[in-house]
Design an enzyme around this catalytic site. Structure first.
Site, mmCIF file in Angstrom:
data_model
loop_
_atom_site.group_PDB
_atom_site.id
_atom_site.type_symbol
_atom_site.label_atom_id
_atom_site.label_comp_id
_atom_site.label_asym_id
_atom_site.label_seq_id
_atom_site.Cartn_x
_atom_site.Cartn_y
_atom_site.Cartn_z
ATOM 1 C CE LYS A 128 4.666 -5.436 8.672
ATOM 2 N NZ LYS A 128 3.291 -5.028 8.195
ATOM 3 C CE1 TYR A 213 4.789 -2.249 12.924
ATOM 4 C CE2 TYR A 213 3.076 -3.463 11.769
ATOM 5 C CZ TYR A 213 4.040 -2.488 11.783
ATOM 6 O OH TYR A 213 4.288 -1.738 10.655
#
Ligand code: NAD
Length: 364
Positions: A128, A213
């Site tokens: 990511k 996140y």
């Protein structure tokens, strides 16, 4: 509410929670991974995790530093012939031991190596953020689809025991109707020469790093897709670290149920927190998304209890992630955090930056 997506996620959670090995009884061997990029995450975090895996093993390395790759190969039983450079990366096509390529490179290189891996006939687990633009994410999905290969994004929190339990509790109504989510993530970014501070390689600042996140948590805690975003940024452009990318950015997501998420990321303080407020209580994690040591409280009106979640389905979140990808390949099922999931985040990321730039709410 994207009911289809929620069902997919919850349905897949059942696969995740199935007894280890049950989904792939038919396979003869663990699947082979090639790790691309022997930096902090690939070398220090992921490679040591193969000993915790049941369905995954390390079989190849891709690095620009052959001597380093040789040292790592010797330490982990990878044969010399399975070391590749970035230039001869496409030769992985001829190595049948490699089933899955794990891209652990700077964000701006994810699209190129995912697409090259798919064209070489390999499945891809990509770190990511998935890439640095929606267009890149779409090209990655198309390349993997064309090659009939699986694509998964390294959203490790979907395999972490506290976050899994928080999702389960939120879905089971433990906090009542969800009204608000807060999520803040950051760390102190030091060296201005790091690729994370160069836009071409990072795609952006804290949002493209720990901010992912915060964004992910807002989506997986509510189980909803946002319909609007409003953002603002605060960066000291005289600070040499932040000549190209943002330091702090905060954004508000509005969800169809009426729930709101207040999210933030920054490169000038350490923070790691998720809070979900419902009309019957709260679920709080702090630290929330670390590699270990996460903590969680559930309850209401000052009577919150610390919860020890049941152990996750794998020994560690990293092993869970590696084995989930292997099991997805073995069973032909979509990974629970597929390329489409990374693309959803990138669409919101682009809207966050646009909202901050234009000073207005962006409808999604
Ligand atoms: P890093 O700088 O430590 O490693 C990057 C690797 O890429 C190095 O081996 C470097 O040599 C190689 N590389 C190849 N070409 C390069 C170039 N042109 N410029 C710079 N490096 C180049 O970075 P990292 O912390 O390992 O991050 C790699 C990826 O992993 C990023 O996408 C990051 O977002 C992700 N990450 C994820 C987590 C997580 O918890 N999921 C944690 C850290 C990093």
């Amino acid at each position: 509410m994207d009911i289809g997506r929620r069902d997919v996620l919850l349905g897949s959670a059942a696969l995740l929670l199935a007894p280890a090995g049950s989904a792939c009884a038919a396979t003869e061997r663990p699947l082979g991974y090639a790790i691309v990029g022997l930096g902090y995450y690939g070398l220090d975090v992921i490679i040591p995790q193969f000993v915790n895996c049941e369905h995954s093993r390390l079989v190849a390395l891709v690095s620009g530093d052959r001597a380093k790759a040789q040292r790592v190969a010797r330490a982990h039983g990878v044969p010399e012939r399975a070391i590749y450079s970035y230039a001869d990366f496409d030769k992985i096509r001829d190595n049948p031991e490699i089933d899955i390529v794990y891209v652990c490179l700077p964000n701006g290189m994810h699209a190129e190596y995912t697409i090259r891996a798919a064209r070489a006939g390999k499945h891809v687990l990509c770190e990511k953020p998935m890439a640095i633009s929606v267009a890149e994410c779409e090209a990655m999905i198309t390349a993997c689809r064309k090659a009939d290969r699986k694509l998964m994004i390294g959203y490790r929190c979907h395999f972490e025991a506290h976050n899994l339990e928080a999702m389960r509790l939120a879905r089971s109504g433990a906090a009542g109707k969800i009204r608000y989510v807060r999520s803040e993530h950051g760390f102190v970014q030091g060296d201005p020469s790091k690729w994370r501070l160069k836009r071409a390689l990072s795609g952006g600042g804290s949002l493209m790093d720990m901010g992912i996140y915060s964004l992910q948590a807002a989506r997986y805690m509510t189980g909803e897709e946002p319909v609007a975003v409003t953002a603002r940024e605060s960066t000291d452009r005289r600070d040499p670290r932040f000549s190209e990318v943002e330091d702090m950015i905060e954004w508000t997501l509005e969800f169809p149920s009426g729930a709101i998420a207040g999210c933030q990321s920054m490169y000038s303080a350490n923070q790691n927190h998720i809070l979900l407020m419902g009309d019957a209580g709260r679920i709080e994690l702090e630290p929330a998304t670390r590699y270990d040591g996460n903590q969680m409280w559930v309850g209401k009106d000052g009577r919150e209890r610390k919860i020890t979640p049941p152990p996750g389905p794998a020994k560690t979140q990293f092993a869970g992630q590696l084995d989930h990808m292997a099991q997805s390949v073995m069973t032909g099922r979509q990974p629970i955090v597929s390329g489409e999931e990374g693309l959803r985040d990138m669409r919101i990321v682009e809207a966050i930056y646009r909202s901050a730039r234009e000073g207005r709410t962006i409808k999604l």
